[in-house]
Design an enzyme around this catalytic site. Structure first.
Site, PDB file in Angstrom:
ATOM      1  N   ILE A 280     146.931   4.840  41.635  1.00 59.49           N
ATOM      2  CA  ILE A 280     145.673   4.370  41.154  1.00 59.49           C
ATOM      3  C   ILE A 280     144.746   3.792  42.277  1.00 59.49           C
ATOM      4  CG2 ILE A 280     144.326   4.219  39.289  1.00 59.49           C
ATOM      5  CD1 ILE A 280     145.928   7.007  38.885  1.00 59.49           C
ATOM      6  N   LYS A 397     150.840   6.239  26.933  1.00 56.53           N
ATOM      7  CA  LYS A 397     151.683   5.411  26.195  1.00 56.53           C
ATOM      8  C   LYS A 397     151.547   4.206  25.347  1.00 56.53           C
ATOM      9  CE  LYS A 397     154.605   6.945  29.807  1.00 56.53           C
ATOM     10  NZ  LYS A 397     153.574   7.848  30.758  1.00 56.53           N
ATOM     11  N   LYS A 409     150.570  -2.227  26.805  1.00 52.43           N
ATOM     12  CA  LYS A 409     149.636  -2.228  27.613  1.00 52.43           C
ATOM     13  C   LYS A 409     148.662  -1.925  26.008  1.00 52.43           C
ATOM     14  CE  LYS A 409     148.154  -0.644  30.871  1.00 52.43           C
ATOM     15  NZ  LYS A 409     147.007  -1.307  32.117  1.00 52.43           N
TER      16      LYS A 409
END
Length: 614
Positions: A280, A397, A409
């Site tokens: 990314i 997630k 996260k």
């Protein structure tokens, strides 16, 4: 010299036509006297009009445009001189009309005739050699492909197929449009074709998938043209065909971006990307460079990843200064040094540990440290340095997490929300699912298993995931970064979920095999893995944004005191057993549903600092 001879011939033939091939003596004299100055004038105009910068072998529409412009200018000058200076001799008006027409016919015709002769000598035999192939599509991409394949000895295009009824029976560059794409099986048999080329970039994704499946069902080898990105970069030509990949079947419609707004956000600004060497992060670097920042700072803890990025960008023609910095986002001193030196205007935080099973056991404390402490260190340093915007790359997630990585996260998202104030740095979170071809993606692993002869391992027959291409994800990350005012969690439109077993079957078929050749084996869910990914938690709502592929999640938020209490707990967690960490994790992420549920008694009020959740 050719054009001078043609100019003399055109002038003479114009007089012959005017007088029916019987030119009177007095007009013959006028023709010769006027030719003395007309021909040199035309030659000078042709020279200065740039007619001789082109190459006859590649004569095309721009050459014809230059030719028309040069003839028009020279003819206008001839008329002006005759009118203003009245040189000796009379030139009939019909000659002044016929001469430019003859010039265009003779000069243009000779150029294109030479090109046709040259190409026939070089490539004439190629049109009837090579493997017969059908091209699916009859648009601009197909025309460009036919031009390139006309010079190829590998392929012989025997026909075109297109869905548009208006194209049936038409001809493109000498190749007939034989019928609709639905007639592919019958036409392939009739013409003994084993290969088809899909040249339909403007068709909807679902239609392209149907076409590929139709060809696969008939046992045809399916090829496709390169992507427009590769063509525009100059890395490949249209004739460099490639097999259809599973990414083509999972592809989505192009993203519409606010180009003007992104230009304002990035152009002549300093942009820092953490985790720049990852899948990314590196694509974010490529996308950001398109908007010409003053400086791009690439930060990553992997020296090798930065080296690969530096090798890729070293050949780019860009005025942007690019810096490659090795550093850990948890190292507060290094982060402060980088921010103080480069003073970024925008920070994209992509550095994180993302592999779910690996973070679930033996690496729990490290996952929390990197994903939460690393995010806090970067975010707090950006806040202190007055960075205008901080964009956190999150994941689906983080929604109702069943694993440590997802929970970490979610905590990173809450840290950014807890640091948000009414003024100063604006913290924006962007949440999306799996990206095609990223490190750790299932697709490269399936390719390796197919190449090894199988079996393909799938964890569960019903497991599904959302997929998106890396460029699309990064484009939407930038768009969300532009739109965010601070404290929002942007959710990307991930489309429809894909069953992993269906993905495996597609890859087997695209490899020219079937399930008798490559077995699919179910290995069971891995630690922390769940059957279905979610983009929104149960207690979250979304509100629309001006962009149709972005929505804002309305999630619960926390305050800065909660953030500091969390940091103290993570610092202490590095010294305790992983089982206890997982138990206590539910105190901080209420949605966390790991295999070990939270036990409130394990954390005393004094240790938890009475965190406040709004």
């Amino acid at each position: 010299m050719h054009d001078i001879v043609v100019a003399v011939l055109a002038w003479w033939v114009a007089f012959l036509f005017r007088f029916n091939f019987d030119v009177p003596d007095n007009f013959t004299q006028s023709m010769l006297e006027s030719a003395v100055w007309v021909i040199p004038l035309q030659a000078l105009v042709f020279l200065f009009a740039g007619l001789y910068r082109g190459v006859w072998r590649f004569a095309s529409l721009p050459d014809l445009q230059r030719l028309i412009r040069a003839i028009a200018i020279s003819s206008a000058l001839v008329v002006a001189i005759l009118f203003m200076f009245k040189p000796h001799g009379v030139v009939p008006r019909s000659v002044l009309i016929m001469d430019p027409m003859l010039l265009l016919l003779l000069m243009g015709g000779s150029r294109f005739a030479y090109r046709a002769w040259k190409e026939h000598r070089l490539y004439g035999a190629a049109q009837f050699s090579g493997k017969p192939v059908l091209v699916l599509g009859a648009g601009e991409a197909a025309v460009a492909l036919l031009k390139d394949l006309s010079k190829s000895h590998e392929w012989n295009v025997v026909g075109l197929l297109d869905d548009k009824k208006a194209m049936r029976g038409r001809e493109l560059l000498g190749i007939n449009v034989l019928g609709s794409i639905e007639q592919l099986p019958q036409l392939a048999d009739a013409l003994s074709v084993e290969h088809v080329i899909v040249a339909m970039p403007s068709a909807r994704h679902q239609r392209r998938r149907e076409v590929v499946e139709l060809a696969n069902q008939h046992g045809l080898n399916v090829l496709t043209v390169p992507s427009f990105e590769d063509l525009m970069s100059g890395r490949v030509s249209m004739a460099q065909l490639r097999p259809v990949e599973v990414e083509d079947l999972l592809g989505r419609e192009p993203v519409t971006l606010d180009g003007e707004g992104l230009q304002h956000l990035i152009e002549e600004q300093v942009v820092l990307i953490s985790g720049a060497g990852g899948s990314i992060g590196s694509e974010l670097c490529r996308q950001v460079l398109k908007y010409h920042p003053q400086c791009l700072v690439c930060l990553d803890q992997s020296e090798y990843a930065l080296y690969r990025l530096e090798q890729e960008f070293s050949g780019l023609a860009t005025h942007t200064r690019i810096e490659y910095l090795v550093g850990d986002v948890r190292n507060a001193r290094r982060v402060q040094q980088v921010l103080g030196r480069y003073k970024p205007d925008v920070v994209f935080h992509a550095a994180a540990y993302k592999h779910v099973p690996m973070m679930e056991n033996c690496n729990v404390a490290e996952s929390l440290s990197n994903n939460v402490i690393g995010t806090y260190t970067m975010a707090q340093a950006c806040k202190n340095a007055g960075v205008a915007k901080f964009v956190l790359i999150s994941t689906d997630k983080a929604v109702n997490p069943t694993n440590v990585m997802g929970a970490s996260k979610r905590l990173a998202e809450m840290v950014c929300q807890g640091l948000q104030e009414d003024t100063g740095t604006r913290f924006v979170v962007v949440r999306f699912g799996n990206v095609l071809g990223s490190s750790g993606s299932v697709i490269p692993r399936f390719r390796e298993q197919i190449a090894a002869g199988g079996p393909i391992t799938v964890t569960h027959p019903e497991i599904t995931r959302y997929f998106m291409s890396i460029p699309e994800a990064c484009q939407l990350v930038m768009q969300a970064g532009l739109m965010g005012d601070g404290g929002e969690i942007f959710v990307l439109d991930m489309g429809d979920p894909v069953r992993i077993v269906d993905l495996a079957r597609d890859m087997i078929r695209l490899s020219g095999l079937n399930e008798d050749d490559i077995e699919i084996v179910y290995s069971g869910l891995r630690p922390g893995e769940k059957l279905y990914e979610e983009l929104l938690a149960d207690d979250e709502l979304t509100v629309p944004t001006p962009h149709d592929k972005l929505r804002i999640a309305v999630a619960r938020s926390v305050d800065e005191a909660w953030v500091h209490a969390l940091l103290k707990w993570i610092d202490r967690a590095s010294l305790i057993d992983e089982t206890v960490i997982k138990q206590e994790l539910g105190m901080w992420v209420e949605e966390y549903a790991g295999d070990i549920h939270a036990n409130p008694a394990l954390v005393s009020p004094s240790e938890s600092e009475s965190p406040t959740i709004h």
